[in-house]
Design an enzyme around this catalytic site. Structure first.
Site, PDB file in Angstrom:
ATOM      1  N   MET A 229     -53.772   8.551  28.113  1.00  0.00           N
ATOM      2  CA  MET A 229     -54.097   8.778  26.703  1.00  0.00           C
ATOM      3  C   MET A 229     -55.292   9.726  26.585  1.00  0.00           C
ATOM      4  O   MET A 229     -55.987   9.987  27.548  1.00  0.00           O
ATOM      5  CB  MET A 229     -54.400   7.458  26.010  1.00  0.00           C
ATOM      6  CG  MET A 229     -53.242   6.483  26.059  1.00  0.00           C
ATOM      7  SD  MET A 229     -51.818   7.038  25.116  1.00  0.00           S
ATOM      8  CE  MET A 229     -52.309   6.566  23.469  1.00  0.00           C
ATOM      9  N   CYS A 230     -55.519  10.171  25.398  1.00  0.00           N
ATOM     10  CA  CYS A 230     -56.535  11.190  25.190  1.00  0.00           C
ATOM     11  C   CYS A 230     -57.378  10.775  23.991  1.00  0.00           C
ATOM     12  O   CYS A 230     -57.119   9.763  23.366  1.00  0.00           O
ATOM     13  CB  CYS A 230     -55.870  12.524  24.893  1.00  0.00           C
ATOM     14  SG  CYS A 230     -54.617  12.957  26.109  1.00  0.00           S
ATOM     15  N   GLU A 231     -58.388  11.553  23.688  1.00  0.00           N
ATOM     16  CA  GLU A 231     -59.144  11.307  22.451  1.00  0.00           C
ATOM     17  C   GLU A 231     -59.191  12.569  21.604  1.00  0.00           C
ATOM     18  O   GLU A 231     -59.280  13.691  22.120  1.00  0.00           O
ATOM     19  CB  GLU A 231     -60.558  10.809  22.777  1.00  0.00           C
ATOM     20  CG  GLU A 231     -60.504   9.434  23.428  1.00  0.00           C
ATOM     21  CD  GLU A 231     -61.591   8.477  22.947  1.00  0.00           C
ATOM     22  OE1 GLU A 231     -62.249   8.752  21.914  1.00  0.00           O
ATOM     23  OE2 GLU A 231     -61.770   7.447  23.607  1.00  0.00           O
TER      24      GLU A 231
ATOM     25  N   ILE B 182     -60.033  15.627  24.246  1.00  0.00           N
ATOM     26  CA  ILE B 182     -60.345  15.430  25.656  1.00  0.00           C
ATOM     27  C   ILE B 182     -59.176  14.704  26.290  1.00  0.00           C
ATOM     28  O   ILE B 182     -58.587  13.809  25.682  1.00  0.00           O
ATOM     29  CB  ILE B 182     -61.685  14.696  25.899  1.00  0.00           C
ATOM     30  CG1 ILE B 182     -61.754  13.365  25.153  1.00  0.00           C
ATOM     31  CG2 ILE B 182     -62.866  15.585  25.544  1.00  0.00           C
ATOM     32  CD1 ILE B 182     -63.013  12.564  25.485  1.00  0.00           C
TER      33      ILE B 182
END
Lengths: 256, 256
Positions: free
Chosen positions: A1-3, A78
Site C-alpha cells: 500500500m501507499c500513502e 509515497i
C-alpha cells in the site's frame, strides 16, 4: 500500500510542512520506502519530481521539503511496491496530456483485473496496475468527450463514474487533477482538513515539528489538505466515506 | 533564441559539468534567462525539472548542477522567450507519451506557420510554437504508425522527414528522445563531442571550472554531448551541417 497527500488552495501555497510529515512515512515512521513523487501545478503548467529512493533518505525530497514551491494544486505519493518493481517509471504521480491539459494521477491500492481493460490513445510506460488504471480513465474520458466538455458538472460526474469503477476493482484511493480541479475518490482511507481564518498552530504526528499558520497566511486564504491518514495531531481531520467522491477547487468543495 | 544541451552515453552518466557551463548562459554569460528545463532518462522512466526562473539564479538548477543524477539520455534547454510568455507551461523540454514511451522535445528557433498545422491526439498546454511543433510531430508519427514500428530505421527516417519539415519553417535546432534514442536535427547551430578512452581534461568556457574525466570514467565509457555552442575551450567540437539529422544511442552515432 501507499500513502497519498493532496492540496487545493485559493492562493499559491507551499506544502513543506505536510510533506515533512509524509516523507517520514517513507522509510522511518512508515514502510513506504519504494519511491515517492510530487506534482505542483502552477497555472496550466506543472513541475513533477519523482524518485525511486525512500523519501526519508532522498536528496530531492529534502529539496521539496525545504524549498517552498507555491502552488494551487499539489498531489504527492509515497510508494510501498506491491505490483510493479521499484523503478522510476513506476513512481506516482503519473502524468498525461488530455485536451491540452496535464492530468496527473496518484493511487493507493490494487486494481484487480485492470490490465484486461482495453486502452486507446493512452498506454502505460511502466508495469503498475495504477498506471494502467490511469490510462484507462483517460481513454474512457477521451472516448466519451472529444473535447473537454463546457459543462464541468457533466465531466465531474463522468469522472466519478469511472473512479467508482476503479474502486470496484479492489482498494482504490485516488487523487487526480487536470490543473483546474483536484478530484478525490475514497475506497477505504482518505481524510481531509480545510484550514481558513482564524488560523492556528499545528503539530506533525510523524516529526517533531509544529507550525503557526498565522505567520504564513492571509485572512482570505483557504487551504485544504487531503491525506491517507491525518498528518497533524492537534487538528480535526474528516474521514471520507467509502465510495465518496469529492471535487476541490481553490480549497473549497465543489458541489456536483 | 535558446540554447540546447543533450547527452547520450553507454553508462549512466551525470551532466553536472556541462550543465554548470550551460546555466551561466541563463542570465550571466548569455541572455537565456526566461526559464530552463532538463529531462533525465533512467530506463523507460524519466525525471523532468522545469523552472521559469533564470537558470543562473535557480535553486533547482543548483541542485541539478551539484547532485549527480546518472542517466543514459539527457536533454536540457535554457530559454530566451520569443513566442509565448515566460511561464512554467512554456518551459522546455516538453513531454508526451506515445506507444508507451515518454517522448521529450527541446527546440531552439521559431516555427513560422506551425500553428496552422492540424493536430490530432496531442495538444499543446502552453502557447509556444515549439510545443505545437512537438504535438504535430507526435500526431504525424501516430498517424503513420499505429504502434511503434519494429523496423527502427523506418521510424528514424520518418522522424528525419518530419524534423526536416519543421526545419523548413524557420530556424529549428532540435533534440528529441523516446527513451531509447537521442535524435538531433540541426537547422543552423548544433555541435557535438564524443568522449571516450583515453579521457583527458576539459575546461568550461562559461565558468572557471575544469574536470579530469579520467577520474570519473571507465575504459569502455562512451559519452556524447551535444550543444548549441561548444561548452569547453580545449576540446574539438564538431559542427552539424544545416539540415543534418543524427540518431544517437549509448554515445554512438547510429547509421540510418
Amino acid at each position: 500500500m501507499c500513502e497519498l497527500l493532496g492540496m487545493s488552495a485559493n492562493v499559491p501555497t507551499d506544502i513543506c510542512f505536510s510533506f515533512t510529515g509524509l516523507v517520514q512515512r517513507g522509510g522511518k515512521t512508515g514502510p513506504h520506502k519504494d519511491g515517492w513523487g510530487i506534482v505542483f501545478y502552477e497555472g496550466k503548467g506543472c513541475r513533477i519530481f519523482h524518485d525511486p529512493k525512500p523519501s526519508v533518505d532522498s536528496h530531492l525530497a529534502e529539496l521539496v521539503r525545504t524549498y517552498p514551491i507555491k502552488s494551487n494544486i499539489i498531489i504527492s505519493h509515497i510508494r510501498k511496491a506491491n505490483r510493479g518493481k521499484v523503478d522510476l517509471m513506476n513512481t506516482h504521480p503519473f502524468v498525461r496530456e488530455l485536451w491540452g491539459q496535464y492530468w496527473t494521477f496518484a493511487h493507493n491500492g490494487q486494481l484487480k483485473g485492470i490490465k484486461k481493460e482495453v486502452l486507446k490513445d493512452f498506454f502505460p510506460v511502466g508495469t503498475t496496475d495504477s498506471e494502467h488504471g490511469f490510462c484507462w480513465l483517460l481513454s474512457q474520458l477521451k472516448k466519451k468527450f472529444k473535447e473537454r466538455p463546457k459543462n464541468e458538472t457533466l465531466l465531474a460526474k463522468e469522472i466519478r463514474k469511472l473512479l467508482s469503477k476503479l474502486g470496484s476493482m479492489g482498494v482504490s484511493n485516488l487523487l487526480v487533477s487536470d490543473s483546474k480541479y483536484l478530484y478525490a475518490y475514497c475506497s477505504t482511507k482518505l481524510v481531509y482538513i480545510t484550514r481558513h481564518s482564524p488560523f492556528g498552530e499545528a503539530q506533525l504526528i510523524d516529526a517533531d515539528l509544529s507550525i503557526d499558520f498565522r505567520k504564513h497566511t492571509g485572512p482570505k486564504d483557504v487551504v485544504t489538505v487531503l491525506a491517507t491518514a491525518p498528518l497533524t495531531q492537534n487538528e480535526a481531520w474528516t474521514s471520507l466515506q467509502p465510495g465518496e467522491f469529492q471535487v476541490w477547487r481553490e480549497g473549497n468543495l465543489v458541489k456536483i
